[in-house]
Design a protein around this motif. Sequence first.
Motif, PDB file in Angstrom:
ATOM      1  N   SER A 199       0.771  -1.274   0.098  1.00 52.85           N
ATOM      2  CA  SER A 199       0.097  -0.109  -0.232  1.00 52.85           C
ATOM      3  C   SER A 199       0.909   1.213  -0.102  1.00 52.85           C
ATOM      4  N   THR A 200       0.605   2.261  -0.527  1.00 49.29           N
ATOM      5  CA  THR A 200       0.918   3.495  -0.479  1.00 49.29           C
ATOM      6  C   THR A 200       0.242   4.369   0.440  1.00 49.29           C
ATOM      7  N   ARG A 201      -0.959   4.181   0.647  1.00 49.71           N
ATOM      8  CA  ARG A 201      -1.576   5.142   1.795  1.00 49.71           C
ATOM      9  C   ARG A 201      -2.405   4.278   2.565  1.00 49.71           C
ATOM     10  N   THR A 202      -2.277   3.794   3.687  1.00 49.96           N
ATOM     11  CA  THR A 202      -3.127   2.974   4.576  1.00 49.96           C
ATOM     12  C   THR A 202      -3.670   3.748   5.637  1.00 49.96           C
ATOM     13  N   VAL A 203      -4.949   3.527   5.705  1.00 47.35           N
ATOM     14  CA  VAL A 203      -5.937   4.308   6.922  1.00 47.35           C
ATOM     15  C   VAL A 203      -6.323   3.203   7.862  1.00 47.35           C
ATOM     16  N   VAL A 204      -6.206   3.506   9.065  1.00 42.89           N
ATOM     17  CA  VAL A 204      -6.599   2.558  10.059  1.00 42.89           C
ATOM     18  C   VAL A 204      -7.882   3.040  10.969  1.00 42.89           C
ATOM     19  N   LEU A 205      -8.994   2.498  11.139  1.00 40.72           N
ATOM     20  CA  LEU A 205      -9.924   2.783  12.166  1.00 40.72           C
ATOM     21  C   LEU A 205      -9.572   1.703  13.267  1.00 40.72           C
ATOM     22  N   THR A 206      -9.495   2.250  14.395  1.00 39.49           N
ATOM     23  CA  THR A 206      -9.461   1.407  15.516  1.00 39.49           C
ATOM     24  C   THR A 206     -10.803   1.880  16.642  1.00 39.49           C
ATOM     25  N   GLY A 207     -11.075   0.609  17.015  1.00 41.52           N
ATOM     26  CA  GLY A 207     -12.280   0.648  17.949  1.00 41.52           C
ATOM     27  C   GLY A 207     -12.055   0.165  19.582  1.00 41.52           C
ATOM     28  N   ALA A 208     -12.865  -0.070  20.299  1.00 36.51           N
ATOM     29  CA  ALA A 208     -12.708  -0.749  21.627  1.00 36.51           C
ATOM     30  C   ALA A 208     -11.770  -1.738  21.854  1.00 36.51           C
ATOM     31  N   GLY A 209     -11.704  -2.840  20.832  1.00 39.56           N
ATOM     32  CA  GLY A 209     -11.115  -3.891  20.858  1.00 39.56           C
ATOM     33  C   GLY A 209      -9.555  -3.774  20.895  1.00 39.56           C
ATOM     34  N   VAL A 210      -9.176  -2.342  20.305  1.00 41.14           N
ATOM     35  CA  VAL A 210      -7.731  -2.209  20.186  1.00 41.14           C
ATOM     36  C   VAL A 210      -7.115  -1.780  21.937  1.00 41.14           C
TER      37      VAL A 210
END
Length: 263
Positions: free
Chosen positions: A15-26
């Motif tokens: 990937s050249t541009r990764t975006v991560v969404l995190t929630g409570a499980g993290v």
Amino acid sequence: MSDDLDALVSAIVTSTRTVVLTGAGVSTESGIPDFRSDSGVWSRADPMEVGSIDGFRENPQRFYDFWSQFFEGLHGPDGSRPAPNKMHRLLADLERRGKLGAIITQNVDGLHQDAGSERVLEAHGNWRRTRCTRCGHQSGWREVMAETPRGNIPSCDLCGGTVRPDVVLFGELLGRAFEEARDEVKRADLFIAMGTSLEVAPVSSLPVLAKEHGARVFIVNRDPTLQDRHADRVVRGELGAIAEELATRLAARLATGLGSVEG
Ligand code: ZN
């Protein structure tokens, strides 16, 4: 889990541009319970009383009493605060290596920043911050509570207005951070949602938005989510174990194969 994890590792490496969404499980591995779980906060407190803007306005004292107690409960016997875990540190490391464009988080605990992440968009705010309902002045929750005698409602140093936590309460709209989050998602070529059941709107719409703008979509979670059908790939497992595996496999790939990708 193994094949899916390999696919995720390859996707991150290329990937050249990764975006991560995190929630409570993290954050559960850091000792912060998922509010929405069977044993979570909302199983023993009424979110309308202590989690909503109406509840806050109606009875700010009840609100502060509840959250002060909750925060004290998060601290270890030695007074230690919750600390970032392996997943927080892995994501911070990926950003430092130029492999991660942004983190969008539903968590309000500030642990991504503690781990060293810089581009963190807090869709629901941050519970370590407060802001004045009158002049908007921001301060730290701990500092404010330390200055406020028990049984009192904190007031602003500058104008005397009522101070509130700088989080999005039930009944409120998301702020600017979410607009920025949407822009980040539209620019991503890889979108990974992790540790979130994707039940809470409008954050739950992000996988579809990513898909519409051409990104590959991975969902990483212990349990099935409502958006799994929109994902290219679903990785199922405990987040702690996944972080461990990901870190090992990514380290191997980034050390050997990444040079050609990054040029
Ligand atoms: Zn003020």
